[in-house]
Design a protein around this motif. Structure first.
Motif, PDB file in Angstrom:
ATOM      1  N   ILE A  32      50.813  10.352  28.693  1.00 19.80           N
ATOM      2  CA  ILE A  32      51.465   9.630  27.608  1.00 19.80           C
ATOM      3  C   ILE A  32      51.531   8.169  28.025  1.00 19.80           C
ATOM      4  CG2 ILE A  32      53.435   9.508  26.057  1.00 19.80           C
ATOM      5  CD1 ILE A  32      53.477  12.404  28.342  1.00 19.80           C
ATOM      6  N   PRO A  33      50.585   7.339  27.577  1.00 16.08           N
ATOM      7  CA  PRO A  33      50.548   5.945  28.020  1.00 16.08           C
ATOM      8  C   PRO A  33      51.882   5.239  27.819  1.00 16.08           C
ATOM      9  CG  PRO A  33      48.540   6.482  26.845  1.00 16.08           C
ATOM     10  CD  PRO A  33      49.462   7.664  26.678  1.00 16.08           C
ATOM     11  N   GLN A  34      52.310   4.536  28.870  1.00 23.21           N
ATOM     12  CA  GLN A  34      53.542   3.755  28.903  1.00 23.21           C
ATOM     13  C   GLN A  34      54.810   4.606  28.879  1.00 23.21           C
ATOM     14  OE1 GLN A  34      53.526   0.011  26.543  1.00 23.21           O
ATOM     15  NE2 GLN A  34      51.551   0.756  25.755  1.00 23.21           N
ATOM     16  N   VAL A  35      54.653   5.925  28.994  1.00 25.40           N
ATOM     17  CA  VAL A  35      55.822   6.806  29.000  1.00 25.40           C
ATOM     18  C   VAL A  35      55.844   7.682  30.248  1.00 25.40           C
ATOM     19  CG1 VAL A  35      57.052   8.671  27.814  1.00 25.40           C
ATOM     20  CG2 VAL A  35      56.001   6.827  26.484  1.00 25.40           C
ATOM     21  N   GLY A  36      54.763   8.429  30.518  1.00 26.34           N
ATOM     22  CA  GLY A  36      54.759   9.312  31.673  1.00 26.34           C
ATOM     23  C   GLY A  36      53.587  10.267  31.669  1.00 26.34           C
ATOM     24  N   SER A  37      53.677  11.262  32.533  1.00 24.54           N
ATOM     25  CA  SER A  37      52.609  12.233  32.742  1.00 24.54           C
ATOM     26  C   SER A  37      53.222  13.622  32.742  1.00 24.54           C
ATOM     27  CB  SER A  37      51.914  11.944  34.079  1.00 24.54           C
ATOM     28  OG  SER A  37      51.011  12.961  34.428  1.00 24.54           O
ATOM     29  N   VAL A  38      52.541  14.574  32.099  1.00 21.91           N
ATOM     30  CA  VAL A  38      53.068  15.933  31.998  1.00 21.91           C
ATOM     31  C   VAL A  38      51.987  16.919  32.424  1.00 21.91           C
ATOM     32  CG1 VAL A  38      52.480  16.049  29.532  1.00 21.91           C
ATOM     33  CG2 VAL A  38      54.161  17.643  30.477  1.00 21.91           C
ATOM     34  N   ALA A  39      52.387  17.923  33.185  1.00 27.80           N
ATOM     35  CA  ALA A  39      51.465  18.970  33.624  1.00 27.80           C
ATOM     36  C   ALA A  39      52.062  20.326  33.292  1.00 27.80           C
ATOM     37  CB  ALA A  39      51.202  18.864  35.123  1.00 27.80           C
ATOM     38  N   VAL A  40      51.171  21.269  32.981  1.00 25.46           N
ATOM     39  CA  VAL A  40      51.603  22.624  32.651  1.00 25.46           C
ATOM     40  C   VAL A  40      50.650  23.606  33.323  1.00 25.46           C
ATOM     41  CG1 VAL A  40      50.250  22.686  30.518  1.00 25.46           C
ATOM     42  CG2 VAL A  40      52.256  24.162  30.735  1.00 25.46           C
ATOM     43  N   TRP A  41      51.163  24.786  33.663  1.00 29.84           N
ATOM     44  CA  TRP A  41      50.334  25.828  34.291  1.00 29.84           C
ATOM     45  C   TRP A  41      50.701  27.181  33.721  1.00 29.84           C
ATOM     46  CZ3 TRP A  41      52.092  28.958  38.901  1.00 29.84           C
ATOM     47  CH2 TRP A  41      51.103  29.871  39.290  1.00 29.84           C
ATOM     48  N   SER A  42      49.700  27.867  33.184  1.00 28.59           N
ATOM     49  CA  SER A  42      49.823  29.254  32.741  1.00 28.59           C
ATOM     50  C   SER A  42      48.422  29.852  32.820  1.00 28.59           C
ATOM     51  CB  SER A  42      50.367  29.330  31.308  1.00 28.59           C
ATOM     52  OG  SER A  42      50.463  30.675  30.878  1.00 28.59           O
ATOM     53  N   PRO A  43      48.180  30.854  33.673  1.00 27.58           N
ATOM     54  CA  PRO A  43      46.809  31.266  34.014  1.00 27.58           C
ATOM     55  C   PRO A  43      46.007  31.918  32.896  1.00 27.58           C
ATOM     56  CG  PRO A  43      48.349  31.912  35.737  1.00 27.58           C
ATOM     57  CD  PRO A  43      49.168  31.475  34.568  1.00 27.58           C
ATOM     58  N   ARG A  44      46.644  32.529  31.911  1.00 28.25           N
ATOM     59  CA  ARG A  44      45.871  33.192  30.860  1.00 28.25           C
ATOM     60  C   ARG A  44      45.225  32.146  29.951  1.00 28.25           C
ATOM     61  NH1 ARG A  44      46.700  38.720  30.482  1.00 28.25           N
ATOM     62  NH2 ARG A  44      48.545  39.538  31.582  1.00 28.25           N
ATOM     63  N   LEU A  45      43.930  32.336  29.674  1.00 26.81           N
ATOM     64  CA  LEU A  45      43.131  31.335  28.972  1.00 26.81           C
ATOM     65  C   LEU A  45      42.778  31.770  27.552  1.00 26.81           C
ATOM     66  CD1 LEU A  45      40.571  30.624  31.852  1.00 26.81           C
ATOM     67  CD2 LEU A  45      42.816  29.556  31.504  1.00 26.81           C
TER      68      LEU A  45
END
Length: 314
Positions: A276-289
């Motif tokens: 999110i430019p000028q706001v932050g960074s977000v990461a998510v993890w859930s193995p099922r695709l």
């Protein structure tokens, strides 16, 4: 998007609500069982982390558990390769969405051995080939890992050698892509050397918190807001975010842009990094695709994150 709107936003409350709402989706989709080491993970794991430009961190789920980031590593490898080789890298790899599977051979043949973009497998192999060419076989991956650790401000990221060995043992499609590009002169290094580095690159493991932190410089014009380190230029940051928006989710990149509205990169380990430019960074993890190889629950979690906070760029 008004940046000052987020000064007092309840990010923890947002992540808590997503963590609660996502539970029914954690049984949907399939893990990446074509790489045996990835099939061994708990398929119903879930984690999410957000880091803002103040350096504040908010999490839900198993955010400190390391997982294989797989193709998300391509983002950091591309930055490093551009720092080493400069704009000449674009002579060997394009910047267009692929619209096909991440390991398509048909498209590569149509394009005379030039990968459509650096975030599909063929393009990422070219990027890794560039890093090996500039750093040498023995230090290329160490250089990339050092870069990721610097971005994450953590020693946590590491190479999971069990995953790397599994990647190599079941990597025949990537070998086919690499030898095909070599026949057109697109790859400069010996194929086994470039691929060994590529398999190790894809086997980088790190926690969701470290991944979100590692992406923070991409939300701040290339500079780490906490340390002041310039990891790349603003111009390259803007260009990379554009490539992630167009190409970061293979043949579902358009759908991700439509539903989430943020630059992002997925990996078949179930992770997604979004900026999110000028706001932050977000990461998510859930193995099922889902059918395109992107985290099913993770994609939905990021859509809720974008909608409920209104950080979408559109």
């Amino acid at each position: 998007m008004r940046i000052d709107h987020y000064d007092d936003f309840d990010w923890q409350g947002l992540l808590d609500s997503i963590g609660a709402d996502i539970a029914p989706l954690l049984t949907h989709g399939e893990v990446a069982n074509y790489i045996p080491a990835l099939a061994a993970v708990d398929p119903e794991s879930f984690a999410m982390a957000f880091v803002n430009l103040r350096g504040e961190t908010f999490t839900t789920g198993r955010a400190s558990t390391p997982f294989s980031i797989q193709s998300i590593s391509k983002v950091f490898a591309l930055i490093l390769a551009l720092e080493l080789e400069g704009e000449a890298l674009w002579d060997r790899v394009g910047r267009e969405p692929s619209g096909t599977a991440f390991n398509s051979i048909v498209q590569l043949e149509e394009d005379h051995g030039v990968p459509r973009n650096p975030l599909i497998n063929a393009g990422a192999i070219v990027v890794t080939d560039s890093i090996v060419g500039h750093c040498g076989e023995s230090t290329a991956i160490a250089r990339l890992l050092a870069f990721i650790r610097k971005a994450a401000n953590s020693l946590g990221p590491r190479i999971d050698m069990k995953v790397a060995e599994s990647e190599e043992a079941y990597g025949d499609r990537n070998r086919a892509l690499a030898y095909f590009m070599k026949s057109f002169g697109i790859l400069k290094e010996d194929v086994p050397i470039a691929l060994k580095a590529y398999f190790q690159q894809c086997a980088i493991a790190m926690s969701t918190v470290d991944l979100a932190r590692a992406g923070l410089f991409l939300a701040n014009g290339g500079t780490d807001p906490a340390t002041g380190l310039e990891l790349t230029t603003k111009t390259r940051t803007d260009r990379l975010n554009a490539i992630m928006m167009m190409c970061g989710h293979y043949d579902m990149s358009g759908d991700f842009a439509f539903s989430v509205g943020l630059p992002g990169k997925s990996g078949v380990g179930g992770g997604i990094l979004a900026i999110i430019p000028q706001v932050g960074s977000v990461a998510v993890w859930s193995p099922r695709l889902n059918q395109a190889g992107n985290s099913l629950a993770g994609t939905q979690a990021l859509q809720w994150f974008s909608e409920r906070s209104q950080v979408t760029l559109f």
